[in-house]
Every structure is written in structure tokens, then in C-alpha cells.
Design a protein around this motif. Structure first.
Motif, PDB file in Angstrom:
ATOM      1  N   ALA A 144      -2.298   8.129   4.850  1.00 29.50           N
ATOM      2  CA  ALA A 144      -3.289   8.203   3.771  1.00 29.50           C
ATOM      3  C   ALA A 144      -4.266   7.056   3.967  1.00 29.50           C
ATOM      4  O   ALA A 144      -3.886   5.885   3.898  1.00 29.50           O
TER       5      ALA A 144
ATOM      6  N   LEU B 155     -10.009   9.438  -1.334  1.00 31.26           N
ATOM      7  CA  LEU B 155      -9.266   9.721  -0.113  1.00 31.26           C
ATOM      8  C   LEU B 155     -10.230  10.092   1.007  1.00 31.26           C
ATOM      9  O   LEU B 155     -10.953  11.079   0.906  1.00 31.26           O
TER      10      LEU B 155
ATOM     11  N   GLY C 118      -5.971   1.927   4.752  1.00 30.24           N
ATOM     12  CA  GLY C 118      -4.805   2.737   4.438  1.00 30.24           C
ATOM     13  C   GLY C 118      -3.634   2.496   5.366  1.00 30.24           C
ATOM     14  O   GLY C 118      -3.512   1.426   5.964  1.00 30.24           O
TER      15      GLY C 118
ATOM     16  N   SER D 218      -6.016  12.189   4.546  1.00 34.67           N
ATOM     17  CA  SER D 218      -4.562  12.163   4.536  1.00 34.67           C
ATOM     18  C   SER D 218      -4.087  13.073   5.660  1.00 34.67           C
ATOM     19  O   SER D 218      -4.824  13.947   6.133  1.00 34.67           O
TER      20      SER D 218
ATOM     21  N   ALA E  97      -7.923   5.593   2.616  1.00 32.72           N
ATOM     22  CA  ALA E  97      -8.931   5.682   1.562  1.00 32.72           C
ATOM     23  C   ALA E  97     -10.294   5.290   2.118  1.00 32.72           C
ATOM     24  O   ALA E  97     -10.398   4.550   3.109  1.00 32.72           O
TER      25      ALA E  97
ATOM     26  N   ILE F 185       0.845  -1.195   0.000  1.00 33.43           N
ATOM     27  CA  ILE F 185       0.000   0.000   0.000  1.00 33.43           C
ATOM     28  C   ILE F 185       0.881   1.245   0.000  1.00 33.43           C
ATOM     29  O   ILE F 185       1.982   1.248   0.563  1.00 33.43           O
ATOM     30  N   GLY F 186       0.419   2.294  -0.650  1.00 31.08           N
ATOM     31  CA  GLY F 186       1.123   3.567  -0.621  1.00 31.08           C
ATOM     32  C   GLY F 186       2.524   3.508  -1.178  1.00 31.08           C
ATOM     33  O   GLY F 186       3.406   4.260  -0.730  1.00 31.08           O
TER      34      GLY F 186
ATOM     35  N   HIS G  60      -5.372   4.828  -4.592  1.00 34.30           N
ATOM     36  CA  HIS G  60      -5.265   4.329  -3.218  1.00 34.30           C
ATOM     37  C   HIS G  60      -5.382   2.807  -3.169  1.00 34.30           C
ATOM     38  O   HIS G  60      -5.994   2.247  -2.254  1.00 34.30           O
TER      39      HIS G  60
ATOM     40  N   SER H 265      -9.483   1.601  -4.408  1.00 36.13           N
ATOM     41  CA  SER H 265     -10.251   2.799  -4.088  1.00 36.13           C
ATOM     42  C   SER H 265      -9.667   4.038  -4.755  1.00 36.13           C
ATOM     43  O   SER H 265      -8.457   4.279  -4.692  1.00 36.13           O
TER      44      SER H 265
END
Length: 351
Positions: A295, A161, A285, A164, A297, A17-18, A143, A158
Motif C-alpha cells: 500500500a 491511495l 508506503g 495498493s 499513498a 505504517i500500515g 494511510h 495522507s
């Protein structure tokens, strides 16, 4: 990244993720205040409020999209015809009419009505990373996430957001308004978006410095695979003493997937939806507590695996101007591409 999953703990826990890959799970907690402490956390909060925060010790950059290690099986999902929904078309359209009646009575201005699709999973090819690969190839998302823990597996594409965070600066980008093309967006979509922006402003205002809540972008039309969304941005600075528990208490569940006023919408949703939403419409997230960045989502375009089933949610925001058949079609539009990617057919492809 080849073979990275083989370095996980024996229970197979990981998060992708991210732009990061996280392995070596240290601990799991349901306490949101842990996110104000130390470490890197993968976070899943169900729409019903069940919190899972998983801290990982090994967190490193990943390539742009997830990849399968050599020798791992590709995703093999359910047959396309195996999916069934918590609400059929007749029940969904009746629910839309019920919400319109509540609007006429002045109880709510807007409410999201959702349905959960489920299908049995074959025994082979259940690797959540393989599903993440399939989604990244066919439906890339800002995301995107794949999180696998003991008893919890979520794979998300997703686009939205929820929150964040960069130090004390927080931002939300609610999506309201969906169509196949920009020309298909209606006046109803803009009105819906503005209502939810006002709700998000009020939610963030509960924990923000006085005067810091702003809307730098309102009703921007953005293109996504197979559809367009109307997206706004709400920004604020957290007041002193406000952390993750207070932020969630003020803003969760996200306004874009509940309605306005939120308290009335939540009551109506509980009345009309026969199944829990689970991770769908919740939060998915990461939080880096050491760097005070995050972050999360909104858990839309999201699959979760449980009890030998794969589940996926889809819904639409209902206003007085809603057409029941049109809202049903919007839920179909939002689901069709993702369900096709997650489904299998005998030729080895997707529907």
C-alpha cells in the motif's frame, strides 16, 4: 508498544505504517526491482523520482495509533507565525492564471499547482514519532505513516491511495475535488476527477492485462477531518512480467497531483513552481515482497524534516473553470489543520 524505539539500530531507523512497526534496518536501496524480491520494505519516492527502499528485519503489529514510550518528549514544532511558503498568494494566483492561459491555448486540460511551506525546527522535541502521535490524535488518516532513516524523515497523514497491490491485482484511488462540505463541491470538481480517472486508467493500462482495467467507484464523496474529498477507484491486473519498476514507470508521479495530459502538466509545473516538492506528491508506503502485498499513498498531507527545517506541501488542481482566489483558499483549507497540529504555542498547545 512502550519502548519499541529503543530496540532500533543506533541510527534510530524505524517505520510505523500500515498497522505495523518495523525496526532493525537491514539495508537501503534505490532499486525498485528489490521490491519484487524478498522482505518487508518501507518506501519513499520523492515527486522528482528519488527512490528510497528500506528493508527491515523486525516487523510486528502495532496498536491502532503510534504511541510515545514513557519519558519521551512530546512534539514541539515551530511557532505558528514561523511558516513561509514557496509561493505567496499573489504568485500563486498568477500561476493559476498562467495555467488557465495554457488551457486556452490547448496545451493542457488540467495542472496541479503546489507550494511548499517551511519553518525552522526548535532543537528540542523533534521526535518524528511524537509528530505522528499529534497527527493521529488530531487528523487520523487511512494511510498515516512515520518513516525515519538516516537523512530521510517523513511523517504523513495522507488520505489518498496511490497504489495498493495484492498479488497481481493493483488499485489506485485518486482524489480530485475538495470542499468544506459536500454542498461546496462544484461541477468543476467532478470534471476534474473524471479527467484524472481517465489518466490513471491509461497509466495502468500500459502494464495491465488487456481488458482488466475497471472503475468500480466513480466520484464518491468521502468525509475527512475538516473537509470532504471526491474519490474514485481504478483497478487492474498486472500483465505477466510486469513488476514494480514497470508499474512506477507507467504511473509515477501520480496523476492526481500532476494533471492531464501528464507530460504537459509536468512541464508547466516545472516552470511555475520555484522549489522541489520532495516527498510531497511522491509515494510513501510499504511493500511486503514475500506476501506480494503493498500500500503506497500519495505523499499529500505530508511533513518531512531536513536541514533543521520542517516542510509541508499543499496544492490544487487547476482547470479552465478555476477561480484563482478560490484555488488559493483550497490550498489554505488543505494545509490549515495539519499546520496547526504541527505548530507550537507558549501554552503548550497548538494553534
Amino acid at each position: 508498544m512502550s519502548g519499541w524505539r529503543d530496540n532500533c539500530l543506533g541510527d534510530g531507523s524505524f517505520a510505523h505504517i500500515g498497522g505495523l512497526v518495523a525496526t532493525r534496518l537491514r539495508d537501503v536501496t534505490t532499486d525498485l526491482s528489490a521490491l519484487d524480491g524478498a522482505g518487508w520494505w518501507a518506501v519513499v519516492v520523492t515527486y522528482e523520482g528519488k527512490v528510497t527502499c528500506a528493508r527491515f528485519d523486525d516487523v510486528r503489529p502495532a496498536p491502532p495509533g503510534p504511541r510515545l514510550a514513557a519519558g519521551r518528549e512530546p512534539w514541539r514544532g515551530p511557532e505558528p507565525g514561523a511558516w513561509h511558503g514557496s509561493l505567496d498568494q499573489a504568485a500563486y494566483e498568477a500561476g493559476v492564471e498562467k495555467i488557465r492561459a495554457y488551457i486556452e491555448q490547448g496545451e493542457v486540460y488540467q495542472a496541479n499547482l503546489c507550494r511548499v511551506l517551511s519553518a525552522p525546527l526548535p532543537r528540542a522535541g523533534r521526535d518524528p514519532l511524537a509528530l505522528a502521535v499529534r497527527l493521529a490524535e488530531g487528523n487520523p488518516a487511512a494511510h498515516a505513516a512515520a518513516i525515519a532513516l538516516r537523512g530521510l524523515t517523513v511523517v504523513s497523514a495522507s488520505p489518498e491511495l496511490y497504489l495498493s497491490r495484492d498479488g497481481d491485482l493493483v488499485e489506485s484511488r485518486p482524489i480530485k475535488g475538495t470542499a468544506r462540505t459536500p454542498e461546496g463541491l462544484l461541477d468543476k470538481d467532478r470534471a476534474e476527477n473524471v479527467m484524472i480517472v481517465d489518466l490513471v486508467r491509461n497509466d495502468l493500462g500500459q502494464v495491465a492485462e488487456v481488458g482488466s482495467v475497471a472503475v468500480p467507484d466513480l466520484c464518491r464523496v468521502e468525509e475527512y477531518p475538516g473537509l470532504v474529498h471526491m474519490v474514485s477507484t481504478v483497478r487492474a491486473r498486472l500483465a505477466a512480467g510486469q513488476g514494480w519498476p514497470e508499474l512506477f514507470a507507467a504511473t509515477f508521479p501520480p496523476g492526481s497531483v500532476t494533471g492531464a495530459p501528464k507530460s504537459s502538466a509536468l512541464r508547466i509545473i516545472n516552470e511555475l513552481e520555484p522549489e522541489p516538492r520532495g516527498p510531497y506528491c511522491g509515494a510513501v508506503g510499504w511493500v511486503d515482497a514475500d506476501r506480494r502485498k503493498a500500500a503506497l499513498a500519495v505523499g499529500i498531507r505530508t511533513f518531512w524534516l531536513e536541514d533543521d527545517q520542517i516542510r509541508f506541501g499543499t496544492g490544487a488542481g487547476i482547470t479552465w473553470g478555476s477561480d484563482p482566489r478560490g484555488e488559493w483558499r483550497e490550498t489554505e483549507l488543505k494545509a490549515s489543520r495539519l499546520i496547526a497540529l504541527a505548530s507550537y504555542r507558549e501554552t503548550g498547545g497548538v494553534t
